[in-house]
Design an enzyme around this catalytic site. Sequence first.
Site, short mmCIF file in Angstrom:
data_model
loop_
_atom_site.label_atom_id
_atom_site.label_comp_id
_atom_site.label_asym_id
_atom_site.label_seq_id
_atom_site.Cartn_x
_atom_site.Cartn_y
_atom_site.Cartn_z
CB ILE A 46 -0.68 4.55 7.49
CG1 ILE A 46 -1.70 3.44 7.18
CG2 ILE A 46 -0.31 5.32 6.24
CD1 ILE A 46 -3.05 3.96 6.73
CG ASP A 47 -1.49 -0.49 9.19
OD1 ASP A 47 -2.35 0.41 9.15
OD2 ASP A 47 -1.52 -1.49 8.45
NE ARG A 105 -28.16 11.64 13.88
CZ ARG A 105 -28.38 12.37 12.79
NH1 ARG A 105 -27.38 13.03 12.24
NH2 ARG A 105 -29.58 12.43 12.25
N GLY A 131 0.82 -1.21 0.00
CA GLY A 131 0.00 0.00 0.00
C GLY A 131 0.85 1.25 0.00
N GLY A 151 4.73 -7.36 4.62
CA GLY A 151 4.82 -8.33 3.53
C GLY A 151 6.01 -8.04 2.63
#
Length: 357
Positions: free
Chosen positions: A135-136, A171, A11, A113
Amino acid sequence: MKRIGMLTSGGDCQALNAAMRGVVKGLSANVDELEVYGFENGYKGLIYGKYRRLTAADFSGILTKGGTILGSSRQPFKLMRTPDENGLDKVEAMKQTYRELELDCLVILGGNGTQKTANLLREEGLNIIHLPKTIDNDIYGTDVTFGFQSAINIATEAIDCIHTTAASHNRVFIVEVMGHKVGWLTLYAGIAGGADIILLPEIPYDIDKVVDAIQKRTKDGKGFTILAVAEGAISKEDAALSKKEYKAKVAEHKYPSVSYEIADHISQKLGSEVRVAVPGHTQRGGSPCPYDRVLCTRLGSAAAKAIMDEDYGCMIAMIDGKTKRVPLGDVAGKLKTVDPDSQMIKEAKRIGISFGD
């Protein structure tokens, strides 16, 4: 003369170009002659010999440019030893391309990976330098990955924007944050954005505890509640299932993602509407933030030094504020997860943030 290859795999994220620029500028200033070959669309370019010679002009003005000038693709590590549809041995093809170009080194930018394949190529005898991108922020052996801080900024802004509409309409809102197996991005963005409930993959949630936290806010006069939910968040019930059982359950899900499932359960228990906001791939897009520009410049410069020292087979990590070379074999295949008992989690709970446990 130094001949290096570069590729970006997996990614995309905001600071890939900045990292490549750091490597090339670091080498250009210290090597008499330099040839740089960029492989197109990740490992595909290395496998099928799709590359182009890059010049100084290619790296000019890209410090602030998101994405990757080389393109990227996902090439699952588990399929790297499987021949393609034409019977091509991918690993042998990559080695052949490397040798045909007489490369001194291959600089690979990517996540977990990508790193595993980089380590495979190292084991096959190629000179490899890996730069940790995602980004993780889940790459083992480095305190931080580039792209992480830029994504925090975007995810936090999404939560910030939800605050006004959630407060206006009293909400319950769920903001789904990226992070497939880990919760770093959700944790940081959730705290920075003032989320009331943060659900992470590392801390399986009890939906009743989540509802209790919402009801407590209502009882305290707070008309709205914001949940920051990692896309990989999991309930205690699902966490108790085997991988096979969980996979089968997910295959039968009627929900687009876990956030919609959580929203449905909350709505049923409270009898009120719950809205879901998914920033999605915006978290990977746009220009890198200043922090990532600095980080990538440092990592790239450190990679250039490793190449000049001919010290290969390593990942360039950031540890305690310093760049360090970490052996690829020591980190490839390992995942850096959020520790549920970490100081940061305890501090967040101390100020009233619920993790659904």
